[in-house]
Design an enzyme around this catalytic site. Sequence first.
Site, PDB file in Angstrom:
ATOM      1  N   CYS A 188      29.021  38.957  35.046  1.00  0.00           N
ATOM      2  CA  CYS A 188      30.290  39.781  34.564  1.00  0.00           C
ATOM      3  C   CYS A 188      31.131  39.051  33.685  1.00  0.00           C
ATOM      4  O   CYS A 188      31.932  39.619  33.132  1.00  0.00           O
ATOM      5  CB  CYS A 188      31.038  39.800  36.207  1.00  0.00           C
ATOM      6  SG  CYS A 188      31.251  38.163  36.886  1.00  0.00           S
TER       7      CYS A 188
ATOM      8  N   HIS B 272      34.916  36.153  40.111  1.00  0.00           N
ATOM      9  CA  HIS B 272      34.276  37.364  39.229  1.00  0.00           C
ATOM     10  C   HIS B 272      34.946  37.492  38.143  1.00  0.00           C
ATOM     11  O   HIS B 272      36.261  37.328  38.058  1.00  0.00           O
ATOM     12  CB  HIS B 272      34.330  38.440  40.340  1.00  0.00           C
ATOM     13  CG  HIS B 272      33.905  39.473  39.960  1.00  0.00           C
ATOM     14  ND1 HIS B 272      32.696  39.842  39.614  1.00  0.00           N
ATOM     15  CD2 HIS B 272      34.574  40.897  40.102  1.00  0.00           C
ATOM     16  CE1 HIS B 272      32.600  41.075  39.250  1.00  0.00           C
ATOM     17  NE2 HIS B 272      33.756  41.819  39.509  1.00  0.00           N
TER      18      HIS B 272
END
Length: 1005
Positions: free
Chosen positions: A252, A915
């Site tokens: 990510c 994230h």
Amino acid sequence: MTANSRCSAAEPPGLETQRREVESLLRECELCAGDSWYLVEHRWFQQWKEFVETGDQNSSSFPGQIDNTELFEDLDSYHVKERLVENEDFVLVPAEAWHKLLVWYGMVVGQPPLERKVVDLPSTLKVEVYPVEIFLCLHSNMDNVITAQFSRADNIQSIQRAMCQVFSVPPGSECRLWMKSSDSSCERLRNLHVSVLDACLSSGMTVIMETRNADGTWPSSRPQIMRNSVEDQDSYRGQSGVCGLTNLGNTCFMNSALQCLSNTPPLTEYFLQSSYLEELNFTNPLGMKGEIAEAYADVIKQMWSGRHYSVVPRVFKTKVGHFASQFLGYQQHDSQELLSFLLDGLHEDLNRVKNKEYIELRDAEGRPDQEVAEEAWRNHRRRNDSVIVDTFHGLFKSTLVCPECLKVSVTFDPFCYLSVPLPVSKERVMEVFYVSLDPYAKPVQHRVVVPKAGKVSDLCSALSEMTDVPPSQMVVADVFNHHFFKIYNSDESLSCILDRDDIFVYELSVQEEQQEEQVLLALYLRERSHYRDYGSGSSSYGTSLFGHPLLLGVPRSSCSQEALYNLFLQRLARYVRCPDPSEELEEEEEDDDEEDLYKTQTNGISDDEQQEEAERVEPSQTQLSEDATANSQSDATATVDPPPELNHTQPPQDHSQEAPNGSGLQTELLPPAAGTSEESLCGNTSRTDATSESPAEQTPQPGEEEREEDKQEEACSPSPLTNEQSTKRRACPKRRKSLFIIQAVNSNGTTERGSGEGGSAVSFSSQPYVAIDWDPDMKKRFYNENEAEKYDKHSSMEVPQQQTTVQLQECIELFTTVETLEEENPWYCPVCKKHQLATKKLDLWSLPEVLIIHLKRFSYTKFTREKLDSIVDFPLRDLDFSGCLLRKKLSNGEPPSCYDLIAVSNHYGGLRDGHYTSYAVNKDNGQWYYFDDSKVTYAREPQIVTNAAYVLFYHRQDKIRKPTLPPPNTSPASSTPQPANETITSCKDDGAEPGASSYVTMETD
Ligand SMILES: [Zn+2]
């Protein structure tokens, strides 16, 4: 094409003239790369020589028309025979000589002239008698193969041109060439400017050409796209650029950086218009041989084709990992680090400067800033010229002042992004669990404010203010997987503790001066597996840790098995039920070998010693009960938080706030002596009166409580605590069944083999660890897991955590604040001729078209590693730098310095995990989107400023083009007026999916 059928109109010169002219040409003409030479059959040439040397015009030695028949395999293909030898089968004549001969003699009708080029082979120049003969075909139709000859000196582009012509490829198509060797291995012909020779193309090889698909993919690399069947059918046509990127496992960070760059209009247009093809730099030793740029182009072309919901950037990831091994594998990385690498890699791959000259950097030496800055920028551009420099590079001024001689050194340095610091708070909020001495008190979660550079003792002091327990009576430990990962000393730095660590602080009993030494005992809970490992000795069986470990201060004299057993029962009384006699008897028989085990695995204290110690201790049980009650009562009023859950089967106790302290506690750790009240072991009766003190708790019905008490009394009555029973126990091996067995273990909670052998192996000089081992059935019956997991929240947890907000402008000001260099990074003063801790000041001189601002949220110093989660308030529009730009507007030609936000890379979570996502505005329709790996959702402007914002992309207003498309109709079919889903900024990858109507793309894998 040459005049092979041309008849010589002019009369040839005399034989002597012919001989002289041709021979001098043969003698004097030197091989020169690229020149043409011609093959002439050796026999004809000898004939001609004889003719001009000996014969006359009418001689029988007249050679006739130039005839190369012997050189051809056949007269249909005019394919030159293999392995012809110069000066045996043919001679080579320079072009000028050839043309003379042709004019004088003509050539046999139909034969092609055998023109050959001089090629510059490594270390030698030679006429290329045999050119490279290769097969050509299209990827889409490999059956249609054409044979063609190319010189080794030709470049690959001439092959591509020939193929486009032969196969009628539409103009403007983007092509890729592959060469296939006879062993079927394929290799890209990436650099169109290299020669056939340098590309290692040789006769017999096949060149395959493919053209890029409309969806941005290449036919040969189909697997890069994960296609779902729906997509295949209707070839999805969504908004260009609104396309997810599939997470390939912790990628990510890469996806987030790619989305920001993809939404940087000048860069994306450069790639979409294929301008990069002309600028690929295959030779730059600092670059990636064009491979990063090509892989990036492929991703961008796919993302902007409008044909994909989501693209799988696998090839790109592989290339990145290939050139920067730190990005190999699937660990989580930093999106800013990747961005930095990628901008550098793209720059070098696309650098228009092929040979970098060396330029010596000059110090300002008092010259005006304008002059020095222009010189620095000119010098930078002489070595670095690419779309990246055009788009992202700015210039800052750095001023160093020597503290000793006050020498001022001014330099101007280019930058690709600004890394701006965040104001660092000196304090830190920690969440810890406090475990009181009171066995009936649940652990209490506290939120405390401590100095960031503080020590563990500072944490204890902060907690002390809430608990009234002196810091000296606290031990701090990191609990991980049911055991102590680390037990801290009070002088250890708090920076060792990460926010995500589970920190427990244990209250210890008071240690009075005249009393004996206390041992800090770590207690683990383990469950035995049913399986017993008979093979490796009776003393081993499988165990697994469970529950919460405890830290107890135990007087040295109370470390006998029995004393510990009782002490543990007491400390665990909140969730360990005392057995009743009938339950015990059932299992007595099978206890035999466990009893043996028990003996050999003692904590190293012999039975005699145990006995002695057990007898020596005679605490006052009554005292304990009264003290504990008194404390409970006085503390109960401080209770603010109701406990989250109540268990009605247990007498409700709320001792969550404070633990008793004072003189009574010492005795609490000691086993009750003979004749003392058995109630104390289970402890309930003496404490029930405290329950009514807690207003939030539901007091059980009197009858219920009564029954509970009865049961407890019953359960406790046969407890083996009297001396009498102890004595019996020694005499009779078949004694009472224990709830659990005490084992010496290591800090991980594993049994150390042999530690119990010989009776005295455990040394109390270091930290002792013991485990109590439960038989699974016993655990099921006596251990209340539900109760054990309960905890309370202190009122400090209710106070909302203060979110610090800083202005972006403050961060930029911090960036330009004067700082003194650190010891590790001094400056060499040319006047003092030594390293000095100079002061350094950075100023912004000129800014690029697209300004990347990196918020330094990750702070690594010698002492601390942390992530700063302050909210940085950054403007979405009109970020104005005119106030802090050093360069003054000299003319109207100066660009303005107002910027609008175009993209944000977000980071959620802690230091080394978390994230990444991004927000970006689409250049074509002006709509904001939220990119979370393969998911893309509409976003609204108020959502964008959060404490997750990590890297900001700003576009200078004068370069921003108006969207060419209307904003999408983002209103769902329902009446909701908002285009964006409310939850997407707060949800990471939990189940809180935005409504289907706000979805733009779908996950494809
Ligand atoms: Zn100096």
